[in-house]
Structures are given as structure tokens and as C-alpha cells.
Design an enzyme around this catalytic site. Structure first.
Site, mmCIF file in Angstrom:
data_model
loop_
_atom_site.group_PDB
_atom_site.id
_atom_site.type_symbol
_atom_site.label_atom_id
_atom_site.label_comp_id
_atom_site.label_asym_id
_atom_site.label_seq_id
_atom_site.Cartn_x
_atom_site.Cartn_y
_atom_site.Cartn_z
ATOM 1 N N TYR A 167 0.837 -1.205 0.000
ATOM 2 C CA TYR A 167 0.000 0.000 0.000
ATOM 3 C C TYR A 167 0.872 1.256 0.000
ATOM 4 C CZ TYR A 167 -3.234 3.564 1.745
ATOM 5 O OH TYR A 167 -3.964 4.716 1.906
ATOM 6 N N GLU A 199 -11.489 6.073 5.302
ATOM 7 C CA GLU A 199 -10.821 6.818 6.365
ATOM 8 C C GLU A 199 -11.760 6.968 7.560
ATOM 9 O OE1 GLU A 199 -7.723 7.639 6.674
ATOM 10 O OE2 GLU A 199 -6.951 7.528 4.626
ATOM 11 N N TRP A 235 -5.040 0.995 10.158
ATOM 12 C CA TRP A 235 -5.282 1.043 8.715
ATOM 13 C C TRP A 235 -5.169 -0.349 8.096
ATOM 14 C CZ3 TRP A 235 -7.994 3.605 5.590
ATOM 15 C CH2 TRP A 235 -7.808 3.507 4.210
#
Length: 195
Positions: free
Chosen positions: A24, A46, A54
Site C-alpha cells: 500500500y 478513512e 489502517w
């Protein structure tokens, strides 16, 4: 803190151990997103990430995409209370009623913004005149005047789970600011900011 990987590349601590996070960081994080669906997805993810890691969201991203029609705002805007209940039973996603309802509200707000030039132009209009120049991770901001203003403006337009810190994370993730450390191989890779 940064870590030099086995490949010789310097990454921040958060992106240096898990292969999913490394990929990522190397391929997505900080790259410009300038399409409505992509930006809508990132705003929602988000929001789902708030209070979580995350990597949890990345692992669940395929399930999120399935649950929310690949983040097509035209489809998600039509979701009903029955869809909310169905989604609360989907173990593949984060089952948080407020965040699910926010994703639906954000789809509706995204459609409404089309009359004013669209979500992409709206969000990118909060791009600052300069970007941080962090040498160390301690120098990376978590909020800015622009993220506060974006948060406030999005809320006025009907968006939810778009707090100032969450919006700063969004601005980092989609290239509006470049908070890659100056020593990172990714610094300047977005093409938005050239040091």
C-alpha cells in the site's frame, strides 16, 4: 522512525513490516485520486478507520467494496434502513452503525455536490500552498488549517465521519499533501509536489 527493508528501501515504521501495508505504501499511499468514486471510497474508508488500524481496513477492503457496490455513490445513496441492518450482519466489514450510515449519507452528499462541480474539485480546492518537509516522523502533522476547513465544509455539505484528523489522513493518502519523509523513496512520487 524509519526502517530500511530487505529491498533496501526506507519506509516509515507503520509500513515496514506487514506485506499488505508495504505494498500500500509503495504503490497507493500519497498518489493522487481525482475520480469521484475513488475519492468517495477513500473518504468512507478513512471514516471506518477512525479508532482502528489502517491494516484492518486494508484487509477488509474487498468486503467493503462488495458491501458498498464498489463504492458507487449512485447505488449506495439508495441504500435503506434495511440495508443498514443487513450490513450490520456482514462480518467482512467494520460493523458500526454510525459509520455505515455515514457511508450512505456521504454517497447522498457526493451526488448533491455534482451540482457544484463535484466532490473531486471540492476536496482538492483545500490543497495548501505548500506541503510538509518532514525529516523525521515526529515532524509529520496530524491536522492542518486546511484539514480543519475541509472537515467543516464537508460537514456543511452533509458528510459524516470527516473530522479534521481524518481529513488530514485523507489529504495524505490521496496526494493533496506529501508527508513522505525527505529520505523516503516515495517522496515526490505523486507528481503533485516537487521538492
Amino acid at each position: 522512525m524509519t526502517v530500511v527493508g530487505a529491498d533496501g528501501l526506507v519506509r516509515p515504521e507503520w509500513a515496514s513490516h506487514d506485506p499488505l501495508l508495504m505494498d500500500y505504501y509503495d504503490t497507493e499511499w500519497g498518489m493522487p485520486i481525482r475520480d469521484e468514486r475513488g475519492l468517495y471510497e477513500r473518504i468512507c474508508l478513512e471514516g471506518f478507520q477512525a479508532g482502528l488500524s489502517w491494516v484492518t481496513i486494508l484487509r477488509k477492503r474487498p468486503a467493503f467494496r462488495a458491501a458498498f457496490a464498489d463504492f458507487d455513490p449512485d447505488i449506495v445513496a439508495a441504500y435503506t434502513d434495511a440495508d443498514v441492518e443487513w450490513l450490520l450482519g456482514d462480518a467482512g466489514i467494520v460493523r458500526h452503525r454510525g459509520k455505515i450510515q455515514a457511508t450512505i449519507a456521504n454517497a447522498r452528499a457526493t451526488l448533491a455536490l455534482r451540482e457544484e462541480g463535484g466532490l473531486v474539485d471540492f476536496v482538492w480546492s483545500f490543497q495548501p500552498s505548500d506541503t510538509p518537509q518532514p525529516r523525521d516522523h515526529s515532524e509529520v502533522p496530524t491536522v492542518s488549517d486546511e484539514s480543519k476547513a475541509l472537515s467543516k465544509a464537508l460537514r456543511k455539505k452533509g458528510f459524516a465521519f470527516v473530522g479534521p484528523t481524518t481529513m488530514y489522513a485523507l489529504m495524505e493518502a490521496v496526494g493533496i499533501v506529501d508527508t513522505h519523509l525527505l529520505t523516503s523513496h516515495r517522496r515526490g512520487s505523486s507528481g503533485v509536489w516537487v521538492d
